[in-house]
Scaffold this active site. Structure first.
Site, short mmCIF file in Angstrom:
data_model
loop_
_atom_site.label_atom_id
_atom_site.label_comp_id
_atom_site.label_asym_id
_atom_site.label_seq_id
_atom_site.Cartn_x
_atom_site.Cartn_y
_atom_site.Cartn_z
N SER A 216 0.85 -1.19 0.00
CA SER A 216 0.00 0.00 0.00
C SER A 216 0.88 1.24 0.00
CB SER A 216 -0.89 0.02 1.24
OG SER A 216 -0.13 0.31 2.40
N ASP A 217 0.30 2.38 -0.33
CA ASP A 217 1.02 3.63 -0.11
C ASP A 217 0.77 4.07 1.33
OD1 ASP A 217 2.57 5.86 -0.56
OD2 ASP A 217 1.58 6.40 -2.43
N TRP A 218 1.57 5.02 1.78
CA TRP A 218 1.53 5.45 3.18
C TRP A 218 0.13 5.96 3.54
CZ3 TRP A 218 6.11 6.18 6.41
CH2 TRP A 218 5.82 6.70 7.66
N GLY A 219 -0.53 5.23 4.42
CA GLY A 219 -1.84 5.65 4.90
C GLY A 219 -2.99 5.34 3.96
N SER A 220 -2.70 4.73 2.80
CA SER A 220 -3.76 4.59 1.80
C SER A 220 -4.83 3.59 2.19
CB SER A 220 -3.16 4.21 0.44
OG SER A 220 -2.63 2.90 0.45
#
Length: 746
Positions: A278-282
């Site tokens: 995932s991307d950061w916080g996604s």
């Protein structure tokens, strides 16, 4: 001299090189199955948890010891990295190594031009070398995984992350990003100097509405398949070890839970067996999207969609075990994710060689690396305008004034997203010009504005005073690094601060003014370019931007960069891109706003597609870039006029250097499908390019092989097809300056 450039495509693109997509090794797969069978549910969740190394050291160490983490990002101290790795392989129950990750986007310590600047070189070798240097330096610090390259095609210069992209074209993006993947991963991913690449952001992120980061995207499947997905397909074929999902929602479904993207396309169609992070916080941000009720549901949706690893959210860590115990998430999905994670670690050789070599740690700033960074900055610089051949500077000048907010801005010239770049190692234009030419000519320096947004005009008078004493004024303008990159989107992409006023004042001196623009995006600076006597677009050129620009200004190097993205006249034209559709009323008989007679009738100026205040053309078209020399193109020669699936066409031109400088030229190939009975086609599509270097008076024949595969498109029945009929073929120096030929697909 003759060169033939064969373009190989799979549906739209296929790229191959040694070290490409790895085949599964049966012995490794057995080891993976053995480990998975031994793991507790908690340990499986642990492998899917990526932890930020910036958390308290004791907490991180304990999580590693307990098997609660599979990867750590943002650690850069080699001793700390090795100690955490020791805990993982010696003190955790299953002794599974960690993989350490970091954003290494366009350099680790030796910073190359921003990716958009590298794309401006139209030279894949530049991109490959830049990634190779980044991998060598980062791996020496213990980092074995980077979150690059970003392969989002974008037609949106307001979007801050255009700096991380390779521009607006699908083909150019694919070629350059595949080269970056090869540079990061090398021919052997398990080599200690290789790092795993990460193809991001999957998918459609570059189409964010209004050019605002994290914003929604709405992309019809035909556009998705033809424009936004092909670079990702090329990444799978090139062996990209990992993928990253995007922040945005695509057609209403956040990328972090988009089964159509991750399962249907990436896994089932493309047979990708690498790892998805995932991307950061996604993942947890799906709650804010209004797609999930809470973080627990977000963990469920992401796991079901096929996101293998959760980047520091700890949403998986807190909820996934419970979701499995409740029967909401099948444990087989966790097994699948863990296989992908372990496969990455085996391919990186971490089970055999988990530690970084501290004896050779922190191997930065090699002379060869600095020279490569300088060459990248040279090749990525674009000559936009050169009135009266002001450039290169003549050897008769006795003094230059070096002014402007980017003339000595060591932190800004390295560009966005350089966590580990060290401004102290940047060689600025002011430094380089003084060092190289200060003993030969008088070099006068005065920034005038202290930074790009500076509105205090008091310093402008000082710069003007310096300019009056010089033969030529070198005005280094643009935008600071902080104004581009993630979450650095601008509605107005002109010069910030009082830079335009400064240029106007410098122009009043009567001295020639050469404007060098250092920025993270194409800018709406038509007025400024008109005022300047010559303009170079250098983007943010990295550690060695100064020496590169000094060589170009004096003529020691000749600019060869070409625009990887269209430059608009004004922001209201956006999106404006070269491969647009014709429409039923293409622009013609253009009457601009100031030319309309007062009281004119509604029907007085015709009805075609353009803006009253901007017309229909950009400031500069895709593929544009001048040189200190001139090139002459012959007419296109086709070996035959009919193309079949089994019988390609060879298209050739002769390019001659008709000027006085040895220089490089990018020969560009475009094709247009004149009539398509299925869906309308773009007015031009880039299908190939070749960068050649010619001595004055030298000619070279450049040939492109045209195949049926190059003519395929995604139709309304969700198929890649080509349709028989008439085509135009264009070869030239930009998307707008081309020779034309005609052929038929039988």
């Amino acid at each position: 001299m003759k060169s033939i450039y064969r373009i190989v495509l799979l549906a739209v693109f296929t790229f191959s090189f040694t070290g490409g997509y790895p085949q599964q090794d049966p012995e490794t797969e057995k080891k993976i199955e053995t480990l998975v069978s031994q793991m507790t549910l908690a340990e499986k969740v642990g492998q899917m948890n990526q932890l930020n190394g910036g958390r308290p050291a004791g907490y991180v160490a304990e999580a590693v010891r307990n098997g609660q983490v599979g990867s750590i990002l943002n650690g850069t101290d080699v001793k700390t990295i090795n100690e955490l790795q020791r805990i993982a392989v010696e003190e955790s129950r299953l002794k599974i190594p960690l993989v350490f990750a970091r954003d290494v986007i366009h350099g680790y310590k030796t910073i190359f031009p921003i990716p958009l600047g590298q794309a401006a070189s139209w030279n894949p070798a530049i991109a490959e070398k830049g990634a190779q240097v980044a991998a060598q330096e980062a791996s020496s610090a213990g980092i074995r995984w980077t979150f690059a390259p970003m392969i989002d095609v974008t037609r949106e210069p307001r979007w801050g992350r255009i700096a991380e992209s390779c521009g607006e074209d699908t083909y150019l993006t694919s070629v350059m990003e595949v080269a970056m993947i090869k540079g990061f991963q090398g021919d052997n991913l398990s080599a200690p100097t290789s790092i795993a690449a990460c193809a991001k952001h999957f998918a459609g992120y570059g189409a964010a509405e209004a050019g605002k980061d994290y914003n929604t995207t709405w992309i019809p499947e035909q556009l998705l398949r033809e424009v936004y997905l092909p670079p990702f397909k090329a990444a799978t074929d090139a062996g990209a070890a990992t993928f990253m999902c995007a922040f945005n929602d695509l057609n209403g479904v956040p990328a972090s839970a988009n089964e159509f993207l991750i399962r249907d396309i990436l896994r089932d169609e493309w047979k990708y067996d690498g790892m998805m992070v995932s991307d950061w916080g996604s993942v947890k941000e799906m709650v804010m999207h209004g797609f999930c009720a809470d973080e627990k549901e977000a963990a469920e949706r992401a796991a079901k969609a096929g996101v293998d690893m959760d980047m520091d959210d700890q949403v998986y860590f807190h909820h996934l075990e419970q979701l499995v115990k409740e029967g909401t998430v099948d444990e087989k999905l966790l097994d699948e994710a863990v296989r992908n994670i372990l496969r990455l670690k085996f391919r990186l050789g971490l089970f055999e060689n988990p530690y970084a070599d501290e004896k050779t740690a922190n191997d930065f700033y090699r002379e060869s690396s600095l020279e490569a960074a300088k060459q990248a900055a040279i090749e990525g610089t674009i000559l936009l305008d050169n009135k009266n051949s002001v450039l290169p500077l003549q050897n008769t000048i006795t003094s230059v004034a070096v002014v402007g907010p980017l003339s000595h801005a060591p932190a800004d010239q390295i560009g966005t997203w350089c966590f580990d770049g060290e401004p102290a190692h940047s060689v600025t234009p002011a430094m380089a010009i003084q060092k190289e030419y200060g003993s030969k000519i008088k070099v006068l320096t005065e920034a005038g504005l202290t930074y790009s947004r500076d509105k205090n005009k008091e310093g402008i008078e000082k710069a003007v005073a310096v300019g009056k004493q010089a033969d030529v004024i070198l005005f280094f303008a643009g935008e600071e690094a902080i104004l581009s990159g993630e979450a650095r989107c601008r509605a107005d992409i002109g010069f910030p601060g009082a830079q335009t006023e400064m240029l106007e004042a410098l122009k009043q001196t009567g001295k020639p003014v050469v404007m060098i623009v250092m920025c993270g995006r194409p800018m709406t600076i038509g007025k400024e370019i008109e005022m300047a006597d010559a303009t170079l677009l250098a983007f943010h050129g990295g550690t060695m931007a100064g020496p590169a620009l000094a060589d170009i200004l004096i003529g020691k190097a000749v600019p060869s960069g070409k625009l990887p993205v269209t430059m608009p006249r004004m922001a209201g034209q956006i999106p404006i891109y070269y491969n647009h559709k014709s429409t039923g009323r293409p622009a013609s008989d253009i009457t601009l706003i100031d030319d309309i007679e007062i009281g004119a009738e509604q029907t007085s100026i015709g009805f075609t597609s353009y803006h009253l205040d901007a017309g229909d053309s950009p400031l500069y078209p895709f593929g544009y870039g001048l040189s200190y020399t001139t090139f002459e193109y012959s007419s296109i020669r086709l070996d035959k006029n009919e193309l079949t699936k089994d019988s390609p066409i060879m298209a050739s031109v002769t390019v001659k250097n008709t000027g006085n400088y040895k220089a490089a030229e990018v020969v560009q190939l475009y094709i247009r499908d004149l009539v398509s009975g299925s869906v309308t086609r773009p007015v031009k599509e880039l299908k190939g390019f070749r960068k050649i270097t010619l001595e004055p008076g030298e000619s070279e024949e450049v040939s492109f092989e045209i195949t049926e595969e190059m003519l395929r498109f995604w139709n309304t029945r969700n198929e890649w097809i080509s349709e028989p009929g008439d085509f135009h073929l264009f070869i030239g120096s930009s998307s707008a300056d081309v020779k034309q030929a005609h052929f038929v697909l039988k």
